[in-house]
Design a protein around this motif. Sequence first.
Motif, PDB file in Angstrom:
ATOM      1  N   ASN A 114       9.076 -12.452   2.579  1.00  0.00           N
ATOM      2  CA  ASN A 114      10.451 -12.271   2.126  1.00  0.00           C
ATOM      3  C   ASN A 114      10.520 -11.976   0.633  1.00  0.00           C
ATOM      4  O   ASN A 114      11.531 -11.489   0.130  1.00  0.00           O
ATOM      5  CB  ASN A 114      11.264 -13.533   2.430  1.00  0.00           C
ATOM      6  CG  ASN A 114      12.754 -13.320   2.211  1.00  0.00           C
ATOM      7  OD1 ASN A 114      13.314 -12.365   2.725  1.00  0.00           O
ATOM      8  ND2 ASN A 114      13.372 -14.208   1.452  1.00  0.00           N
ATOM      9  N   CYS A 115       9.434 -12.276  -0.088  1.00  0.00           N
ATOM     10  CA  CYS A 115       9.417 -12.075  -1.543  1.00  0.00           C
ATOM     11  C   CYS A 115       8.526 -10.898  -1.885  1.00  0.00           C
ATOM     12  O   CYS A 115       7.447 -11.065  -2.443  1.00  0.00           O
ATOM     13  CB  CYS A 115       8.935 -13.345  -2.244  1.00  0.00           C
ATOM     14  SG  CYS A 115       9.912 -14.799  -1.859  1.00  0.00           S
ATOM     15  N   LEU A 116       8.931  -9.708  -1.511  1.00  0.00           N
ATOM     16  CA  LEU A 116       8.115  -8.529  -1.777  1.00  0.00           C
ATOM     17  C   LEU A 116       8.198  -8.157  -3.250  1.00  0.00           C
ATOM     18  O   LEU A 116       9.289  -8.104  -3.820  1.00  0.00           O
ATOM     19  CB  LEU A 116       8.581  -7.358  -0.914  1.00  0.00           C
ATOM     20  CG  LEU A 116       8.472  -7.570   0.594  1.00  0.00           C
ATOM     21  CD1 LEU A 116       8.953  -6.325   1.328  1.00  0.00           C
ATOM     22  CD2 LEU A 116       7.051  -7.893   1.008  1.00  0.00           C
ATOM     23  N   PRO A 117       7.034  -7.898  -3.887  1.00  0.00           N
ATOM     24  CA  PRO A 117       7.025  -7.689  -5.330  1.00  0.00           C
ATOM     25  C   PRO A 117       7.310  -6.262  -5.777  1.00  0.00           C
ATOM     26  O   PRO A 117       7.096  -5.932  -6.923  1.00  0.00           O
ATOM     27  CB  PRO A 117       5.585  -8.069  -5.693  1.00  0.00           C
ATOM     28  CG  PRO A 117       4.800  -7.647  -4.494  1.00  0.00           C
ATOM     29  CD  PRO A 117       5.698  -7.900  -3.315  1.00  0.00           C
ATOM     30  N   HIS A 118       7.747  -5.408  -4.866  1.00  0.00           N
ATOM     31  CA  HIS A 118       8.017  -4.030  -5.263  1.00  0.00           C
ATOM     32  C   HIS A 118       9.459  -3.666  -4.933  1.00  0.00           C
ATOM     33  O   HIS A 118      10.119  -4.321  -4.141  1.00  0.00           O
ATOM     34  CB  HIS A 118       7.058  -3.060  -4.562  1.00  0.00           C
ATOM     35  CG  HIS A 118       6.965  -3.277  -3.085  1.00  0.00           C
ATOM     36  ND1 HIS A 118       7.977  -2.932  -2.225  1.00  0.00           N
ATOM     37  CD2 HIS A 118       5.984  -3.825  -2.321  1.00  0.00           C
ATOM     38  CE1 HIS A 118       7.623  -3.246  -0.982  1.00  0.00           C
ATOM     39  NE2 HIS A 118       6.429  -3.788  -1.010  1.00  0.00           N
ATOM     40  N   THR A 119       9.962  -2.619  -5.531  1.00  0.00           N
ATOM     41  CA  THR A 119      11.339  -2.217  -5.306  1.00  0.00           C
ATOM     42  C   THR A 119      11.491  -1.601  -3.923  1.00  0.00           C
ATOM     43  O   THR A 119      10.535  -1.173  -3.294  1.00  0.00           O
ATOM     44  CB  THR A 119      11.774  -1.192  -6.368  1.00  0.00           C
ATOM     45  OG1 THR A 119      10.882  -0.069  -6.317  1.00  0.00           O
ATOM     46  CG2 THR A 119      11.718  -1.797  -7.759  1.00  0.00           C
ATOM     47  N   THR A 144       0.832  -1.207   0.000  1.00  0.00           N
ATOM     48  CA  THR A 144       0.000   0.000   0.000  1.00  0.00           C
ATOM     49  C   THR A 144       0.865   1.255   0.000  1.00  0.00           C
ATOM     50  O   THR A 144       0.621   2.199  -0.764  1.00  0.00           O
ATOM     51  CB  THR A 144      -0.946   0.014   1.209  1.00  0.00           C
ATOM     52  OG1 THR A 144      -1.761  -1.160   1.179  1.00  0.00           O
ATOM     53  CG2 THR A 144      -1.835   1.245   1.196  1.00  0.00           C
ATOM     54  N   GLU A 145       1.900   1.258   0.822  1.00  0.00           N
ATOM     55  CA  GLU A 145       2.755   2.447   0.938  1.00  0.00           C
ATOM     56  C   GLU A 145       3.773   2.558  -0.193  1.00  0.00           C
ATOM     57  O   GLU A 145       4.013   3.656  -0.716  1.00  0.00           O
ATOM     58  CB  GLU A 145       3.503   2.410   2.269  1.00  0.00           C
ATOM     59  CG  GLU A 145       2.614   2.562   3.490  1.00  0.00           C
ATOM     60  CD  GLU A 145       3.386   2.356   4.775  1.00  0.00           C
ATOM     61  OE1 GLU A 145       3.934   3.352   5.290  1.00  0.00           O
ATOM     62  OE2 GLU A 145       3.448   1.211   5.258  1.00  0.00           O
ATOM     63  N   ASN A 146       4.388   1.450  -0.567  1.00  0.00           N
ATOM     64  CA  ASN A 146       5.519   1.491  -1.493  1.00  0.00           C
ATOM     65  C   ASN A 146       5.158   1.231  -2.946  1.00  0.00           C
ATOM     66  O   ASN A 146       5.975   1.479  -3.837  1.00  0.00           O
ATOM     67  CB  ASN A 146       6.586   0.481  -1.063  1.00  0.00           C
ATOM     68  CG  ASN A 146       7.115   0.763   0.323  1.00  0.00           C
ATOM     69  OD1 ASN A 146       7.114   1.900   0.775  1.00  0.00           O
ATOM     70  ND2 ASN A 146       7.556  -0.274   1.015  1.00  0.00           N
ATOM     71  N   PHE A 147       3.976   0.728  -3.199  1.00  0.00           N
ATOM     72  CA  PHE A 147       3.562   0.413  -4.564  1.00  0.00           C
ATOM     73  C   PHE A 147       2.338   1.224  -4.959  1.00  0.00           C
ATOM     74  O   PHE A 147       2.330   1.916  -5.984  1.00  0.00           O
ATOM     75  CB  PHE A 147       3.285  -1.090  -4.679  1.00  0.00           C
ATOM     76  CG  PHE A 147       2.934  -1.557  -6.060  1.00  0.00           C
ATOM     77  CD1 PHE A 147       3.919  -1.788  -7.003  1.00  0.00           C
ATOM     78  CD2 PHE A 147       1.620  -1.780  -6.419  1.00  0.00           C
ATOM     79  CE1 PHE A 147       3.606  -2.226  -8.283  1.00  0.00           C
ATOM     80  CE2 PHE A 147       1.287  -2.218  -7.699  1.00  0.00           C
ATOM     81  CZ  PHE A 147       2.287  -2.440  -8.629  1.00  0.00           C
ATOM     82  N   LEU A 148       1.288   1.154  -4.128  1.00  0.00           N
ATOM     83  CA  LEU A 148       0.038   1.837  -4.459  1.00  0.00           C
ATOM     84  C   LEU A 148       0.171   3.356  -4.328  1.00  0.00           C
ATOM     85  O   LEU A 148      -0.244   4.107  -5.215  1.00  0.00           O
ATOM     86  CB  LEU A 148      -1.080   1.325  -3.542  1.00  0.00           C
ATOM     87  CG  LEU A 148      -2.503   1.410  -4.083  1.00  0.00           C
ATOM     88  CD1 LEU A 148      -2.696   0.381  -5.179  1.00  0.00           C
ATOM     89  CD2 LEU A 148      -3.511   1.167  -2.963  1.00  0.00           C
ATOM     90  N   ARG A 149       0.734   3.794  -3.226  1.00  0.00           N
ATOM     91  CA  ARG A 149       0.816   5.235  -2.962  1.00  0.00           C
ATOM     92  C   ARG A 149       1.545   5.993  -4.076  1.00  0.00           C
ATOM     93  O   ARG A 149       1.021   7.013  -4.570  1.00  0.00           O
ATOM     94  CB  ARG A 149       1.503   5.482  -1.614  1.00  0.00           C
ATOM     95  CG  ARG A 149       1.663   6.954  -1.270  1.00  0.00           C
ATOM     96  CD  ARG A 149       2.382   7.148   0.058  1.00  0.00           C
ATOM     97  NE  ARG A 149       2.520   8.542   0.413  1.00  0.00           N
ATOM     98  CZ  ARG A 149       3.039   8.969   1.555  1.00  0.00           C
ATOM     99  NH1 ARG A 149       3.457   8.091   2.468  1.00  0.00           N
ATOM    100  NH2 ARG A 149       3.142  10.260   1.815  1.00  0.00           N
TER     101      ARG A 149
END
Length: 413
Positions: free
Chosen positions: A261-266, A120-125
Motif C-alpha cells: 500500500n506504500c508504493l514509493p513511486h508516483t 520495475t515498470e513505473n520507476f526503473l523503466r
Amino acid sequence: MPADLAVIGLGHLGLPLAQAAVAVGIETIGYDTDPRHLTEPAAGITPADIRRMLSGGFRTVTAPAELGRVRTAVICAPTPLGADGNLDLTAVAEATRTLAARLRPHTTVLLESAVQPGTTENFLRPLLEEGSGLRAGRDFHLAYSPSRVDPGSRTHGYANTPKVIGGLTPACTESAAAFYGRLTDKVVRARGPREAETVKVLETNFRHVNIALVNEMAVLCHDLGVDLWDVIRCAETKPFGFQAFRPGPGVGGHGVALDPNCLPHTGRTPGHPLRMVGLAQEINTRMPQYVIQRCATLLNEHGKSARGARVLLLGITYKPDLADLESSPATEVARRLMDLGAAVSYHDPHVLDWRVRDLPVPRADSLYEAAANADLTVLLQHHRTYDLQGLAVKAQLLFDTRGATPAGAAHRL
C-alpha cells in the motif's frame, strides 16, 4: 575488456550473484562505489572467497563506462527503510541512471533489489529509457528477479535454489531465463515483473508474520508456565499444515516487512494495507523490550538490580555463524540495558568491534571467565562455536533467547 555480466552493487545481494556467476565461468565485473563491500564482505562471503573470485577472473570496476560493454546487467543496490518507513530507492535510482547513460541495445537489464510491486515498470523503466534513449521490451530486455540468498547456508546455494523471473515482455522473460539458467537448476517464470516483485513481498512477509506468531506464543507460554520449545518440537512432527518457526529477541536481517500500500513511486494505485504485516512488525519490534523485562525480572529474583548489573551479551549478529549485524536486535537490547544502568559487555567470535550509540562496547576475550564474572549472561545468537552446556555451568545466571540450551540448563525465552 568486455564482460558477459555486470553486477551493480556488491552488498549482500550482489556478491553472492557474482560468486555464482564466476563459479560457472561467466566473465563478470562488479561495480560499486563503496569499497568496504570487498574489504568487509557480507552475506557469508569471506575474504578468502573474494580472493578465489578474483583469481577466477572477477574484476571490480569504478569506471561507469565499463557498464556499457556487457550483455547482462543486474542491479543489486540496497533498499533500506527510509525515515518515512518506506523503502528508500535512492541507491537503485543512482545505479539505474549510471547504467542508463551507457546502456546498449540488446542488453538484458535485471533488478534483484527488494522493491514494492510496480517498481520495475513505473520507476526503473522510465529512468532507463530516459537515460538511454532506448525502449524497454523493444531495444533492450527488462525483468525482475527476487533475490533468494540464504547467507551462510550449507544446504541452500545459488544452484539448488529456484529463481523466479518476470519480464516486461515474453522475450524479456526468456532472456532473463537464459541468463539465470546458467546459474540455477530451476527457473520459474512469473506472469510479469509485478508478479515477480510480489513474490518477494509474500516471501518476506511470510517470515515476519510467522516469527511474530511464535514470539507471541513465547510470551503466552512463559505466562502459562508452558515449555514453548517442547511445544514446537512436538508440533513440527505434523507432516502437513505446519512449518516450524522459532522465537527470538527480535527480527534481524536485510529483508524488511513490506506493505504494497506504500508504493514509493508516483502514479500508484492505493490499495488495502496488509494489516497482518503491520501487526507482525509491532509484535516483533516489541521483543527487545520483552527480553529486557525478562532480564530485569531474573536479576530481581536473584537479589540483584539491573542498575549496576554486569550483563554479558552472547552473539550479536542477526544470524548464527555470520558477521552480519544488519538490523540485529542485539543493538536495541544493549541500548535498553544501558538505559537501565547496566554495565554491558559482549562476546561474538565473528565481531571484533561493536559500537552502540557511537560508544565502544567492551568485548570479552575469555568467554568462560566473562560469563563467570557477569551477573547475567544473555544468549542472543547461537553460534556453532558456543558450548552452551559448559556456559550454563560457568555462568552465574544464563538467559537463553534462542532455546538452544539443554532443558533445565538455563532460563529460556
